[in-house]
Write a protein that holds these residues in place. Sequence first.
Motif, short mmCIF file in Angstrom:
data_model
loop_
_atom_site.label_atom_id
_atom_site.label_comp_id
_atom_site.label_asym_id
_atom_site.label_seq_id
_atom_site.Cartn_x
_atom_site.Cartn_y
_atom_site.Cartn_z
N GLY A 159 0.85 -1.19 0.00
CA GLY A 159 0.00 0.00 0.00
C GLY A 159 0.88 1.23 0.00
O GLY A 159 1.86 1.30 0.75
N ILE A 165 -2.72 0.28 -4.61
CA ILE A 165 -2.24 -1.02 -4.15
C ILE A 165 -1.49 -1.65 -5.32
O ILE A 165 -2.00 -1.69 -6.45
CB ILE A 165 -3.41 -1.94 -3.75
CG1 ILE A 165 -4.26 -1.30 -2.65
CG2 ILE A 165 -2.91 -3.31 -3.32
CD1 ILE A 165 -5.64 -1.90 -2.53
N VAL A 189 -2.31 -3.32 4.27
CA VAL A 189 -2.72 -4.38 3.35
C VAL A 189 -2.55 -5.73 4.04
O VAL A 189 -1.64 -5.91 4.85
CB VAL A 189 -1.91 -4.36 2.03
CG1 VAL A 189 -2.31 -3.17 1.16
CG2 VAL A 189 -0.41 -4.35 2.30
N SER A 200 -7.50 -4.07 2.08
CA SER A 200 -6.73 -2.83 2.17
C SER A 200 -7.49 -1.83 3.03
O SER A 200 -8.72 -1.81 3.04
CB SER A 200 -6.48 -2.25 0.78
OG SER A 200 -7.70 -1.93 0.14
#
Length: 221
Positions: A159, A165, A189, A200
Amino acid sequence: MSNPGEARIQHVRAKTLTLHWHEGAAAIYSVGTQPGKPGERSARLVTGGGDNNVRIWKVNYNEEGSDVVGVEILSSITKHTQAVNCVRFNSTGDLLATASDDGTIMIWEMSDTVVQEFGQDVDDDIKESWVLKVACFASNMSEIYDICWSPDSKYICCGLMDNIIRIFSVVTGSMVKQIAEHSHYVQGVAWDPRGDYICSQSADRSVHVYKVSTNESGELV
């Protein structure tokens, strides 16, 4: 006699371990433990600090193995150029991933011998060396807040401060997927132990859960 329906309260003993090995009393931003073999305790502790360095420690136990009595330095990793925000061993403990504000994830494995860096004297305190296996680079060098391993150790998910992501291959270091659905920093994450989902969490005050899709060979698609 306790009521069978009542929750059992377990007591946990805590011990404070003070680590004065990050330069200039720099902050420690992340800590991780190396998974031990079944029935064994963790052999190593790893810390990432605001001095851009990673320190690997040996955890010492008493003779009965029931209590931690201290730690001693084993190795230092000094390849990052900015603060190290996250350190994580994979599930088998043979690989170590470190992530930094410099926008890189570096994956390390322990060397069979102590390796002397070019131009540096051998440090008597260094008892083992970890060598770089692969480096993963965020496309815009954005700061990396958090990382997690896939259960099979084939991928690293991260992250970043650019709200994205990203997932990288541990074999090649190349990015295999990115998800850009958060509207603020991605600060956490997690990959579920069965490998089916990635979660996330973001400064946009949301948690996202994604289904992991793979082909017949088990590769991410």
